[in-house]
Scaffold this active site. Sequence first.
Site, PDB file in Angstrom:
ATOM      1  N   CYS A 213     -13.160 -24.670   2.634  1.00  0.00           N
ATOM      2  CA  CYS A 213     -12.715 -25.714   3.565  1.00  0.00           C
ATOM      3  C   CYS A 213     -13.936 -26.301   4.276  1.00  0.00           C
ATOM      4  CB  CYS A 213     -11.731 -25.148   4.589  1.00  0.00           C
ATOM      5  SG  CYS A 213     -10.040 -24.949   3.980  1.00  0.00           S
TER       6      CYS A 213
ATOM      7  N   ASP B 249     -21.986 -24.560  -8.239  1.00  0.00           N
ATOM      8  CA  ASP B 249     -21.850 -23.154  -7.847  1.00  0.00           C
ATOM      9  C   ASP B 249     -23.213 -22.618  -7.435  1.00  0.00           C
ATOM     10  OD1 ASP B 249     -19.550 -20.757  -8.670  1.00  0.00           O
ATOM     11  OD2 ASP B 249     -21.582 -20.138  -8.147  1.00  0.00           O
TER      12      ASP B 249
ATOM     13  N   HIS C 244      -6.352 -26.763   2.032  1.00  0.00           N
ATOM     14  CA  HIS C 244      -6.448 -25.343   1.696  1.00  0.00           C
ATOM     15  C   HIS C 244      -5.223 -24.897   0.898  1.00  0.00           C
ATOM     16  CE1 HIS C 244      -7.906 -21.215   2.136  1.00  0.00           C
ATOM     17  NE2 HIS C 244      -6.621 -20.898   2.180  1.00  0.00           N
TER      18      HIS C 244
ATOM     19  N   ASN D 194      -9.835 -18.312 -11.313  1.00  0.00           N
ATOM     20  CA  ASN D 194      -9.535 -16.906 -11.096  1.00  0.00           C
ATOM     21  C   ASN D 194      -8.462 -16.795 -10.023  1.00  0.00           C
ATOM     22  OD1 ASN D 194     -11.496 -16.018 -12.949  1.00  0.00           O
ATOM     23  ND2 ASN D 194     -13.106 -16.178 -11.413  1.00  0.00           N
TER      24      ASN D 194
ATOM     25  N   HIS E  10      -9.723 -19.878  -1.701  1.00  0.00           N
ATOM     26  CA  HIS E  10      -9.388 -21.308  -1.650  1.00  0.00           C
ATOM     27  C   HIS E  10      -9.428 -21.735  -3.107  1.00  0.00           C
ATOM     28  CE1 HIS E  10     -10.004 -25.497   0.363  1.00  0.00           C
ATOM     29  NE2 HIS E  10      -9.884 -25.713  -0.955  1.00  0.00           N
TER      30      HIS E  10
ATOM     31  N   HIS F 236      -9.964 -22.888  -6.630  1.00  0.00           N
ATOM     32  CA  HIS F 236     -11.064 -23.655  -7.209  1.00  0.00           C
ATOM     33  C   HIS F 236     -11.040 -23.498  -8.717  1.00  0.00           C
ATOM     34  CE1 HIS F 236     -12.387 -19.612  -6.095  1.00  0.00           C
ATOM     35  NE2 HIS F 236     -13.154 -19.631  -7.167  1.00  0.00           N
TER      36      HIS F 236
ATOM     37  N   HIS G  77     -13.506 -23.523 -11.927  1.00  0.00           N
ATOM     38  CA  HIS G  77     -14.872 -23.494 -12.439  1.00  0.00           C
ATOM     39  C   HIS G  77     -14.938 -24.427 -13.650  1.00  0.00           C
ATOM     40  CE1 HIS G  77     -16.022 -19.594 -10.382  1.00  0.00           C
ATOM     41  NE2 HIS G  77     -14.704 -19.473 -10.370  1.00  0.00           N
TER      42      HIS G  77
END
Length: 112
Positions: free
Chosen positions: A6, A29, A45, A85, A96, A98, A100
Amino acid sequence: MDCIFCKIASGEIPSQKVYEDESVVAFRDINPQAPVHVLVIPRVHIASIDEVSEENIEAATAVLRAIPRVAAVAGLTNGYRVITNCGEDGCQSVKHMHFHVLGGKKLAETMG
Ligand code: 5GP
Ligand code: ZN
């Protein structure tokens, strides 16, 4: 809420952003697992993909819509891998949601 992503989305914590729009932020990353490793997150969020619901489906969809744009901006012209994940067994470390986006070389054929 004390959420690092956030804070990245709001700019409170700096990041190497590669793409952003009104609903989505994508940034590199901090510990890349491939030559190109970008994280794509909703600005709002959502703890994980397990928490996607009628209430936040627009934000979740915006992330999916942004991923091809992020890949293009990051120069992933020959394909890429998208991973999210979730929870303990998924080894999710940041709560939060995400995605990849990994690429920049031929990736390993195994995932698990
Ligand atoms: P997860 O393990 O939850 O799927 O992935 C979290 C990812 O966030 C990891 O790949 C980790 O390197 C990355 N990460 C954690 N903290 C930060 C940060 O402060 N900045 C950036 N750019 N990436 C982070
Ligand atoms: Zn958050």
